[in-house]
Design a protein around this motif. Structure first.
Motif, PDB file in Angstrom:
ATOM      1  N   ASP A 235      11.963  23.586 -12.398  1.00 30.78           N
ATOM      2  CA  ASP A 235      11.403  24.717 -11.657  1.00 30.78           C
ATOM      3  C   ASP A 235      12.014  24.952 -10.283  1.00 30.78           C
ATOM      4  N   MET A 236      12.674  23.954  -9.725  1.00 30.60           N
ATOM      5  CA  MET A 236      13.303  24.122  -8.416  1.00 30.60           C
ATOM      6  C   MET A 236      14.319  23.012  -8.209  1.00 30.60           C
ATOM      7  N   SER A 237      15.157  23.208  -7.219  1.00 33.33           N
ATOM      8  CA  SER A 237      16.189  22.222  -6.925  1.00 33.33           C
ATOM      9  C   SER A 237      15.594  21.039  -6.159  1.00 33.33           C
ATOM     10  N   GLY A 238      16.034  19.846  -6.511  1.00 32.00           N
ATOM     11  CA  GLY A 238      15.619  18.662  -5.771  1.00 32.00           C
ATOM     12  C   GLY A 238      16.043  18.729  -4.313  1.00 32.00           C
ATOM     13  N   THR A 239      17.157  19.395  -4.039  1.00 31.83           N
ATOM     14  CA  THR A 239      17.590  19.520  -2.645  1.00 31.83           C
ATOM     15  C   THR A 239      16.610  20.394  -1.857  1.00 31.83           C
ATOM     16  N   ASP A 240      15.991  21.383  -2.507  1.00 34.57           N
ATOM     17  CA  ASP A 240      14.966  22.189  -1.833  1.00 34.57           C
ATOM     18  C   ASP A 240      13.748  21.331  -1.491  1.00 34.57           C
ATOM     19  N   ILE A 241      13.362  20.452  -2.406  1.00 33.16           N
ATOM     20  CA  ILE A 241      12.238  19.539  -2.163  1.00 33.16           C
ATOM     21  C   ILE A 241      12.582  18.601  -1.010  1.00 33.16           C
ATOM     22  N   LEU A 242      13.787  18.044  -1.056  1.00 34.05           N
ATOM     23  CA  LEU A 242      14.242  17.150   0.007  1.00 34.05           C
ATOM     24  C   LEU A 242      14.201  17.860   1.364  1.00 34.05           C
ATOM     25  N   ALA A 243      14.714  19.083   1.424  1.00 38.74           N
ATOM     26  CA  ALA A 243      14.727  19.838   2.679  1.00 38.74           C
ATOM     27  C   ALA A 243      13.305  20.099   3.174  1.00 38.74           C
ATOM     28  N   LYS A 244      12.402  20.388   2.258  1.00 34.29           N
ATOM     29  CA  LYS A 244      11.006  20.654   2.637  1.00 34.29           C
ATOM     30  C   LYS A 244      10.359  19.388   3.207  1.00 34.29           C
ATOM     31  N   ILE A 245      10.544  18.258   2.532  1.00 32.19           N
ATOM     32  CA  ILE A 245       9.960  16.989   3.002  1.00 32.19           C
ATOM     33  C   ILE A 245      10.522  16.620   4.365  1.00 32.19           C
TER      34      ILE A 245
ATOM     35  N   ASN B 258       0.802  -1.217   0.000  1.00 29.86           N
ATOM     36  CA  ASN B 258       0.000   0.000   0.000  1.00 29.86           C
ATOM     37  C   ASN B 258       0.837   1.269   0.000  1.00 29.86           C
ATOM     38  N   VAL B 259       2.144   1.136  -0.071  1.00 23.37           N
ATOM     39  CA  VAL B 259       3.022   2.303  -0.082  1.00 23.37           C
ATOM     40  C   VAL B 259       3.020   2.916  -1.484  1.00 23.37           C
ATOM     41  N   LEU B 260       2.651   4.178  -1.538  1.00 22.52           N
ATOM     42  CA  LEU B 260       2.629   4.918  -2.788  1.00 22.52           C
ATOM     43  C   LEU B 260       4.053   5.327  -3.154  1.00 22.52           C
ATOM     44  N   ILE B 261       4.416   5.165  -4.412  1.00 21.15           N
ATOM     45  CA  ILE B 261       5.714   5.634  -4.891  1.00 21.15           C
ATOM     46  C   ILE B 261       5.477   6.943  -5.654  1.00 21.15           C
ATOM     47  N   VAL B 262       6.131   8.007  -5.196  1.00 22.09           N
ATOM     48  CA  VAL B 262       6.037   9.306  -5.852  1.00 22.09           C
ATOM     49  C   VAL B 262       7.363   9.551  -6.551  1.00 22.09           C
ATOM     50  N   MET B 263       7.325   9.595  -7.887  1.00 18.35           N
ATOM     51  CA  MET B 263       8.537   9.816  -8.674  1.00 18.35           C
ATOM     52  C   MET B 263       8.533  11.255  -9.191  1.00 18.35           C
ATOM     53  N   ILE B 264       9.587  11.987  -8.842  1.00 17.66           N
ATOM     54  CA  ILE B 264       9.737  13.366  -9.313  1.00 17.66           C
ATOM     55  C   ILE B 264      10.925  13.371 -10.262  1.00 17.66           C
ATOM     56  N   GLU B 265      10.623  13.332 -11.556  1.00 16.72           N
ATOM     57  CA  GLU B 265      11.628  13.136 -12.605  1.00 16.72           C
ATOM     58  C   GLU B 265      11.179  13.869 -13.855  1.00 16.72           C
TER      59      GLU B 265
ATOM     60  N   ASN C 262       3.282  -1.535  -6.686  1.00 16.44           N
ATOM     61  CA  ASN C 262       2.688  -0.402  -5.970  1.00 16.44           C
ATOM     62  C   ASN C 262       2.282   0.702  -6.937  1.00 16.44           C
ATOM     63  N   GLU C 263       1.273   1.469  -6.527  1.00 21.80           N
ATOM     64  CA  GLU C 263       0.870   2.624  -7.319  1.00 21.80           C
ATOM     65  C   GLU C 263       2.048   3.586  -7.419  1.00 21.80           C
ATOM     66  N   LEU C 264       2.262   4.123  -8.613  1.00 25.11           N
ATOM     67  CA  LEU C 264       3.351   5.058  -8.847  1.00 25.11           C
ATOM     68  C   LEU C 264       2.780   6.323  -9.466  1.00 25.11           C
ATOM     69  N   LYS C 265       3.029   7.453  -8.819  1.00 28.43           N
ATOM     70  CA  LYS C 265       2.610   8.764  -9.340  1.00 28.43           C
ATOM     71  C   LYS C 265       3.865   9.466  -9.838  1.00 28.43           C
ATOM     72  N   HIS C 266       3.803   9.934 -11.091  1.00 29.29           N
ATOM     73  CA  HIS C 266       4.962  10.582 -11.705  1.00 29.29           C
ATOM     74  C   HIS C 266       4.699  12.079 -11.872  1.00 29.29           C
ATOM     75  N   PHE C 267       5.672  12.888 -11.455  1.00 27.40           N
ATOM     76  CA  PHE C 267       5.591  14.339 -11.604  1.00 27.40           C
ATOM     77  C   PHE C 267       6.825  14.825 -12.347  1.00 27.40           C
ATOM     78  N   LEU C 268       6.606  15.773 -13.257  1.00 31.88           N
ATOM     79  CA  LEU C 268       7.682  16.301 -14.097  1.00 31.88           C
ATOM     80  C   LEU C 268       8.390  17.494 -13.474  1.00 31.88           C
ATOM     81  N   ASP C 269       7.828  18.036 -12.390  1.00 34.49           N
ATOM     82  CA  ASP C 269       8.440  19.205 -11.761  1.00 34.49           C
ATOM     83  C   ASP C 269       8.155  19.190 -10.267  1.00 34.49           C
ATOM     84  N   GLY C 270       8.909  19.991  -9.550  1.00 38.20           N
ATOM     85  CA  GLY C 270       8.786  20.030  -8.105  1.00 38.20           C
ATOM     86  C   GLY C 270       7.508  20.670  -7.615  1.00 38.20           C
ATOM     87  N   THR C 271       7.029  21.696  -8.323  1.00 43.07           N
ATOM     88  CA  THR C 271       5.833  22.412  -7.890  1.00 43.07           C
ATOM     89  C   THR C 271       4.631  21.481  -7.817  1.00 43.07           C
TER      90      THR C 271
END
Length: 146
Positions: free
Chosen positions: A71-81, A6-13, A33-42
């Protein structure tokens, strides 16, 4: 503990070719598992925090994160999470072409759980993702709440 299925995989690529290769080889490793793909950080952050099915509101997830996004740095996303009380337990696997030692250290300092450098060679990349799929099939994840 949540059910690993039941763990959702969120791919930001942002690279569609890399995204297809990642998903194909995760599936080959037996991960359904369900995989949601996003093309940008926003859009990814909006989903993670605001969507009813997103991990901030609906529980366990694993994030596959590219660092080089339009649109943004992956490190910014990592820091936010990792800095958020609702999402800080969500495992983040950094999957990127960046092999700079300082960037790797920075990602681990920010709380990434695994850092994988994407090999340039197709077969090496496919093999790395198959191994990631095997890893995903055996890891235990905490509940997001708590």
């Amino acid at each position: 503990m949540p059910d690993p299925q039941n763990v959702l995989i969120v791919m930001i690529e942002d690279d569609e070719g890399h995204a297809r290769l990642i998903e194909k080889n995760i599936r080959r490793a037996g991960i359904s598992n369900e995989l949601k793909h996003f093309l940008d950080g926003t859009s990814a952050l909006e989903y993670l925090y605001e969507h009813a099915d997103g991990p901030a509101k609906n529980g366990p997830a694993l994030v596959l994160l590219d660092l080089n996004l339009p649109d943004m740095s992956g490190t910014d996303i990592l820091a936010k999470i990792k800095g958020d009380p609702k999402l800080h337990k969500v495992p983040v696997v950094v999957l990127t072409t960046t092999d700079d030692k300082l960037e790797i250290e920075r990602c681990y300092d920010l709380g990434c759980n695994v850092y994988i450098t994407k090999p340039v060679n197709y077969e090496s990349f496919a093999e790395a993702i198959r191994q990631l799929g095997l890893f995903l099939s055996v890891i235990q994840l905490p509940d997001v709440e708590g």
